[in-house]
Design a protein around this motif. Structure first.
Motif, short mmCIF file in Angstrom:
data_model
loop_
_atom_site.label_atom_id
_atom_site.label_comp_id
_atom_site.label_asym_id
_atom_site.label_seq_id
_atom_site.Cartn_x
_atom_site.Cartn_y
_atom_site.Cartn_z
N TYR A 1 0.84 -1.21 0.00
CA TYR A 1 0.00 0.00 0.00
C TYR A 1 0.87 1.25 0.00
O TYR A 1 2.09 1.18 0.10
N ASN A 2 0.24 2.39 -0.09
CA ASN A 2 0.91 3.68 -0.12
C ASN A 2 1.39 4.04 1.29
O ASN A 2 0.64 4.60 2.09
N THR B 1 -1.43 -0.27 -3.65
CA THR B 1 -0.80 0.10 -4.92
C THR B 1 -1.29 -0.89 -5.98
O THR B 1 -1.97 -1.87 -5.68
N ASP B 2 -0.92 -0.63 -7.22
CA ASP B 2 -1.27 -1.58 -8.28
C ASP B 2 -0.67 -2.95 -7.98
O ASP B 2 -1.32 -3.99 -8.20
N LEU B 3 0.56 -2.96 -7.45
CA LEU B 3 1.20 -4.22 -7.09
C LEU B 3 0.40 -4.90 -5.97
O LEU B 3 0.18 -6.11 -6.00
N ARG C 1 -2.72 -4.72 -5.32
CA ARG C 1 -3.97 -5.28 -5.84
C ARG C 1 -3.70 -6.60 -6.57
O ARG C 1 -4.47 -7.55 -6.45
N ARG C 2 -2.60 -6.67 -7.28
CA ARG C 2 -2.27 -7.91 -7.97
C ARG C 2 -1.90 -9.00 -6.96
O ARG C 2 -2.21 -10.18 -7.17
N GLU D 1 -5.13 -10.31 -5.60
CA GLU D 1 -5.78 -11.17 -6.60
C GLU D 1 -5.14 -12.55 -6.60
O GLU D 1 -5.85 -13.57 -6.67
#
Length: 279
Positions: free
Chosen positions: A100-101, A113-115, A117-118, A121
């Motif tokens: 996270y940020n 962060t985008d990472l 979220r991946r 998933e």
């Protein structure tokens, strides 16, 4: 010189052979378990036996004591104990939130962060592949845990999801050895009782009325999970900072009917592509 004395000196002086630790026999001393042993790794504290009633759900603590006068009384008491004995295993799957940020000034801005979220998933997919009959998914009230739980929940449409602020990140107890990131005592005084309350709420053997094994998913934070693991295994809780967890990792604790606890998995991210792993 007595043979045993010679053997002790030989072992103490020689130390380790091929990476194996050598222990000499004790001299028939009843208190040998409370003494230090000459070995490669000294035991500096007495041997401590497992507390089977750590969760206060041992059948004997759930049944009102009664005076046993005859065999009939004993049979009645045993029957009552059997009715309060757990039959199923309580599995707890602990998930750390994704990356996270960390530079955010408020929790609302501390989003994945985008990472991250991946990572969430990948963890959701892994939980689905394991195929356990999950009972409930509970997440902390902090943004990064809520978002991680939401992503994981996409893989389980009918799974009950709950929020519990007891699982929020915090400082459980002063770590030993002390951390270079100093925190005032009030931090532990405030956070510690809350995190301990969360442990007592979720970590216990299955209810005696429960017929099948249960699987609870807790999406929370590194400090909380590390403290939970130390408490569940009856390790000194102040050792929590010696453990490390990757983002969105899976930790699996199993609590058996007799009160025994086993750590099945700790901090697993082996199912992720290497580029997704961070801590």
């Amino acid at each position: 010189m007595p043979i045993r004395s010679s053997f002790r000196k030989w072992v103490t002086g020689f130390g380790v052979i091929g990476g194996a630790m050598l222990f000499y026999p004790h001299d028939n001393n009843e208190n040998h378990l409370s003494q230090k042993h000459n070995s490669w790794i000294p035991l500096s504290s007495p041997w401590i036996k497992w507390d089977h009633n750590w969760d206060r759900r041992d059948p004997k603590s759930l049944v009102k004591p009664m005076k046993i006068n005859n065999e009939s009384d004993q049979n009645a008491y045993n029957k009552e104990l059997a009715s309060k004995t757990a039959k199923a295993i309580h599995h707890i799957i602990l998930i750390r939130h994704g990356q996270y940020n960390v530079g955010a000034e408020t929790d609302a801005d501390a989003k994945l962060t985008d990472l991250g979220r991946r990572q969430a998933e990948a963890t959701g997919k892994r939980l689905r592949e394991l195929g356990f009959p999950y009972t409930v998914l509970v997440h902390s009230a902090m943004t990064r845990a809520q978002e991680t739980a939401e992503i994981i929940g996409n893989d389980f449409k009918n799974l009950t999801v709950k929020c519990d602020s007891l699982l929020n990140e915090g400082a459980p107890v002063p770590p030993e050895p002390p951390s270079s990131n100093w925190k005032p005592e009030v931090t532990f005084y405030r956070d510690g009782p809350r995190i301990e309350a969360a442990f007592r709420k979720y970590f216990h053997r299955a209810d005696f009325k429960q017929e099948k094994d249960s699987y609870t998913i807790l999406v929370c934070h590194a400090n909380v999970i590390r403290y939970f693991v130390c408490r569940a295994l009856q390790f000194p809780p102040e050792r929590w900072l010696r453990l490390s967890l990757n983002h969105a990792s899976i930790t699996w604790v199993a609590i058996y009917p007799n009160g025994i606890v086993k750590l099945r998995i700790f901090g697993d991210t082996g199912y992720m592509e290497p580029r997704l792993i961070s801590n």
